[in-house]
Motif scaffolding. Structure first.
Motif, PDB file in Angstrom:
ATOM      1  N   ALA A  22       0.876  -1.201  -0.138  1.00 17.12           N
ATOM      2  CA  ALA A  22      -0.015   0.192  -0.382  1.00 17.12           C
ATOM      3  C   ALA A  22       1.247   1.716   0.095  1.00 17.12           C
ATOM      4  N   ASN A  23       1.846   1.389   0.668  1.00 19.87           N
ATOM      5  CA  ASN A  23       2.914   2.525   0.869  1.00 19.87           C
ATOM      6  C   ASN A  23       3.602   2.572  -0.765  1.00 19.87           C
ATOM      7  N   ARG A  24       3.410   1.562  -1.623  1.00 20.13           N
ATOM      8  CA  ARG A  24       4.304   2.442  -2.654  1.00 20.13           C
ATOM      9  C   ARG A  24       2.891   2.699  -4.043  1.00 20.13           C
ATOM     10  N   CYS A  25       2.312   3.012  -3.767  1.00 19.67           N
ATOM     11  CA  CYS A  25       1.146   3.618  -4.247  1.00 19.67           C
ATOM     12  C   CYS A  25       0.718   5.179  -3.893  1.00 19.67           C
ATOM     13  N   TYR A  72      -0.868   7.329  -5.356  1.00 16.97           N
ATOM     14  CA  TYR A  72      -2.513   8.057  -4.851  1.00 16.97           C
ATOM     15  C   TYR A  72      -2.636   9.059  -5.389  1.00 16.97           C
ATOM     16  N   CYS A  73      -2.556   8.580  -6.796  1.00 17.05           N
ATOM     17  CA  CYS A  73      -2.572   9.731  -8.420  1.00 17.05           C
ATOM     18  C   CYS A  73      -4.110  10.562  -7.896  1.00 17.05           C
ATOM     19  N   LEU A  74      -3.625  11.833  -8.558  1.00 18.51           N
ATOM     20  CA  LEU A  74      -4.986  12.269  -8.877  1.00 18.51           C
ATOM     21  C   LEU A  74      -5.505  12.071 -10.291  1.00 18.51           C
ATOM     22  N   ASP A  75      -6.746  11.763 -10.523  1.00 21.26           N
ATOM     23  CA  ASP A  75      -7.486  11.578 -11.813  1.00 21.26           C
ATOM     24  C   ASP A  75      -7.143  10.117 -11.937  1.00 21.26           C
ATOM     25  N   ASP A 120     -13.320   3.805  -5.062  1.00 20.56           N
ATOM     26  CA  ASP A 120     -11.519   5.232  -5.059  1.00 20.56           C
ATOM     27  C   ASP A 120     -10.290   3.975  -4.425  1.00 20.56           C
ATOM     28  N   ILE A 121      -9.757   4.105  -5.080  1.00 19.75           N
ATOM     29  CA  ILE A 121      -8.922   2.644  -5.301  1.00 19.75           C
ATOM     30  C   ILE A 121      -7.678   3.151  -4.232  1.00 19.75           C
ATOM     31  N   PRO A 122      -7.409   4.509  -4.920  1.00 19.44           N
ATOM     32  CA  PRO A 122      -6.264   5.132  -3.938  1.00 19.44           C
ATOM     33  C   PRO A 122      -6.709   5.334  -2.994  1.00 19.44           C
ATOM     34  N   GLU A 123      -7.744   5.547  -2.489  1.00 19.28           N
ATOM     35  CA  GLU A 123      -8.367   6.482  -1.325  1.00 19.28           C
ATOM     36  C   GLU A 123      -8.367   4.889   0.120  1.00 19.28           C
ATOM     37  N   PHE A 124      -8.863   3.521  -1.079  1.00 18.50           N
ATOM     38  CA  PHE A 124      -8.402   2.966  -0.063  1.00 18.50           C
ATOM     39  C   PHE A 124      -7.512   1.803   0.609  1.00 18.50           C
ATOM     40  N   ILE A 125      -6.977   2.513  -0.590  1.00 18.95           N
ATOM     41  CA  ILE A 125      -5.221   2.089  -0.675  1.00 18.95           C
ATOM     42  C   ILE A 125      -4.444   2.799   0.694  1.00 18.95           C
ATOM     43  N   THR A 131     -15.001   1.535   2.069  1.00 22.42           N
ATOM     44  CA  THR A 131     -14.893   2.594   0.563  1.00 22.42           C
ATOM     45  C   THR A 131     -14.595   1.277  -0.195  1.00 22.42           C
ATOM     46  N   ILE A 132     -14.100   0.250   0.059  1.00 26.21           N
ATOM     47  CA  ILE A 132     -15.044  -0.457  -1.125  1.00 26.21           C
ATOM     48  C   ILE A 132     -16.422  -0.994  -1.405  1.00 26.21           C
ATOM     49  N   PHE A 133     -16.314  -1.692  -0.678  1.00 24.77           N
ATOM     50  CA  PHE A 133     -17.984  -1.903  -0.202  1.00 24.77           C
ATOM     51  C   PHE A 133     -18.731  -0.762  -1.063  1.00 24.77           C
ATOM     52  N   ALA A 134     -18.741   0.007  -0.548  1.00 29.88           N
ATOM     53  CA  ALA A 134     -19.559   1.128  -0.778  1.00 29.88           C
ATOM     54  C   ALA A 134     -19.889   1.205  -2.297  1.00 29.88           C
ATOM     55  N   ALA A 135     -18.674   1.392  -3.475  1.00 23.87           N
ATOM     56  CA  ALA A 135     -18.856   1.375  -4.760  1.00 23.87           C
ATOM     57  C   ALA A 135     -18.948  -0.097  -5.096  1.00 23.87           C
ATOM     58  N   ASN A 136     -18.723  -0.978  -4.606  1.00 27.65           N
ATOM     59  CA  ASN A 136     -18.497  -2.649  -5.150  1.00 27.65           C
ATOM     60  C   ASN A 136     -19.286  -3.479  -4.439  1.00 27.65           C
ATOM     61  N   ILE A 137     -20.805  -4.184  -3.165  1.00 27.04           N
ATOM     62  CA  ILE A 137     -20.446  -5.320  -2.432  1.00 27.04           C
ATOM     63  C   ILE A 137     -20.457  -6.185  -2.796  1.00 27.04           C
TER      64      ILE A 137
END
Ligand SMILES: Cc1cc2nc3c(=O)[nH]c(=O)nc-3n(C[C@H](O)[C@H](O)[C@H](O)COP(=O)(O)OP(=O)(O)OC[C@H]3O[C@@H](n4cnc5c(N)ncnc54)[C@H](O)[C@@H]3O)c2cc1C
Ligand code: SF4
Length: 440
Positions: free
Chosen positions: A29-32, A34-37, A49-54, A68-74
């Motif tokens: 996770a620390n390698r990410c 957290y890109c904008l767009d 929202d992948i950067p947010e969950f990472i 964050t994951i389940f809110a978008a994809n149950i």
């Protein structure tokens, strides 16, 4: 909820992808960046929202990450296991352009969602009762996503499933080395724990219950019945013992016990992802020689190349440019598949007939469409067997919405899940405007 049998051939499979522990997850996770767009979000049909969950994993907030994951994809737990991430989020990670390995988004998603299941975290509650009811056809990913979202909006839901097991292809189709049937059923139970979603298994819409009856009982209908039976080649001798449709046979592997003891050689016909799954499953169940028989070539096969490369490592063979034209049999059992060689345009070449000895043939050349089920419903249009919908997943018949394989002809779990969410929001708006199918 329905359970799967204890004795199943699929239990012979291990988990092919290792799971992260907490330390590994935080390091990755620390390698990410957290890109904008972030391009990984755009590549995900459910726009997690992948950067947010990472970032939440990196800061030790696993519960927030799972939310964050389940809110978008149950269906975030199964998607973490079955999504072709190489073609979606991971394939679009910016690290691919920097000569560095892309972030292992699927494994991070699996880490957070597995933890949520293990710890029993729940994130959602049913909305205030609206007095409205929605009938949903099928219990696959599209329907589950729609029903769950509709419950958070306060609508009562009833799922009608023709099989005895729930979960659709996630339960009885997906390769067991990605996810076993019991894990899929566990996911369904977790989704249904929101309460207020009834499931009627063993009920086939169109025969046991008609659409007219659904319209009497429910204010809106969601169609998520997926695809139909396997297609057949239509060549002589096809009804011979030992010749099966691939998804039919995979369902047996997943939910029942298959006897492969007399099978020395198996041929799987086709060049798509189902064919690749089938050859790998047969090989891992101990069939000594497994061929994928495909009339095209490796470059043009529709199956994912990363999956095919994995199959090759497992000593599965391909017969490229080879088209079956018949079968040989003895005592009603197949003994060989008769073939002809094809040129690069997939056209048969003269004087190239030959036979491949085998005791088992699986046909992975596509599945039929179930458009006949809606043929009598005025307003619902189909195109090459697929139900036609607008961007909100509304059909042309008021109060009817559809999603998943029955509208796209067969894509991925994550596409079906995205459809279910979109349809639920549109149904909510339609019901909120005072519409109903009842009493029409
Ligand atoms: C062999 C195989 C392997 C796959 N592997 C992957 C993978 O690794 N990753 C991935 O992302 N995708 C994979 N897919 C695709 C994925 O499974 C589908 O895209 C997804 O399940 C579609 O969801 P759905 O809800 O539209 O339909 P389905 O999952 O097909 O569910 C439809 C449900 O409707 C029920 N039904 C049908 N007719 C009726 C009726 N008349 N009345 C009541 N119920 C009915 C069916 O029994 C079924 O349970 C695979 C597909 C196959 C065939
Ligand atoms: S593209 Fe890659 S680096 Fe950027 S946010 Fe997504 S996962 Fe992180």
């Amino acid at each position: 909820m329905s359970q799967v049998a204890e004795q199943r051939s699929e239990t012979a499979f291990g988990d092919f992808k290792s799971a992260y522990d907490a330390r590994q997850a935080r390091i990755e996770a620390n390698r990410c960046l957290y890109c904008l767009d972030a391009p990984c979000i755009t590549a995900c049909p459910t726009s997690i929202d992948i950067p947010e969950f990472i970032r939440k994993i990196a800061t030790g907030n696993e519960k927030g990450s799972a939310r964050t994951i389940f809110a978008a994809n149950i269906l975030g737990m199964s998607c973490a296991r079955v999504c072709p991430v190489e073609k979606l989020c991971v394939g679009d990670c910016v690290f691919n352009n920097m000569d560095s390995p892309p972030i292992q988004i699927g494994k991070l998603q699996r880490y957070a969602t597995d933890l949520a299941y293990e710890k029993g975290w729940s994130f959602f509650e049913a909305g205030a009762d609206t007095g409205k009811s929605v009938g949903l056809v099928g219990s696959g990913p599209a329907t589950l996503a729609a029903a769950h979202r509709l419950r958070t909006q306060g609508h009562a839901c009833t799922i009608y499933e023709k099989r005895d097991v729930v979960g659709g292809l996630n339960t009885y189709g997906v390769a067991p080395y990605k996810m076993r049937a019991d894990k899929s059923v566990e996911e369904v139970d977790w989704i249904l724990s929101i309460g207020g979603i009834d499931v009627e298994t063993g009920v086939e819409i169109g025969s046991d219950v008609t659409f007219a009856e659904l319209e009497q009982k429910h204010d809106a209908v969601f169609i998520g019945f997926g695809l139909g039976a396997d297609s057949w080649l239509g060549v002589d001798g096809e009804k011979t013992g030992g010749v099966y449709g691939a998804t039919e046979y995979i369902e047996r592997i997943k939910l029942d016990v298959v006897d492969l003891s007399g099978v020395q050689t198996a041929c799987v016909v086709g060049g798509g992802n189902t064919a690749i799954d089938a050859v790998r499953e047969l090989k891992w169940l101990g069939v000594p020689t497994v061929y994928m028989v495909y009339r095209g070539d490796e470059a043009r096969m529709s199956g994912y190349h990363h999956e095919w490369h994995a199959a090759r490592v497992e000593a599965v063979w391909a017969r490229w440019g080879t088209q079956p034209i018949g079968y040989e049999s003895e005592g009603g059992q197949v003994t060989a598949i008769r073939c002809i060689r094809c040129d690069e345009k997939k056209q048969p070449m003269p004087d190239t007939e030959h036979a491949i000895s085998c005791e088992l043939v699986l046909l992975a050349i596509g599945q039929s469409k179930l458009d006949g089920l809606v043929a009598d419903l005025d307003g619902i249009a189909t195109d090459r067997g697929r139900i036609v919908v607008d961007d909100d997943r509304a059909t042309g018949r008021a109060g009817y919405y559809a999603g998943g394989d029955c509208i796209n002809g067969g894509k991925e779990v994550v596409n079906a899940t995205a459809d279910g969410g979109l349809a639920a929001d549109a149904i909510h708006a339609w019901l909120g405007a005072g519409n109903s199918l009842r009493g029409k």
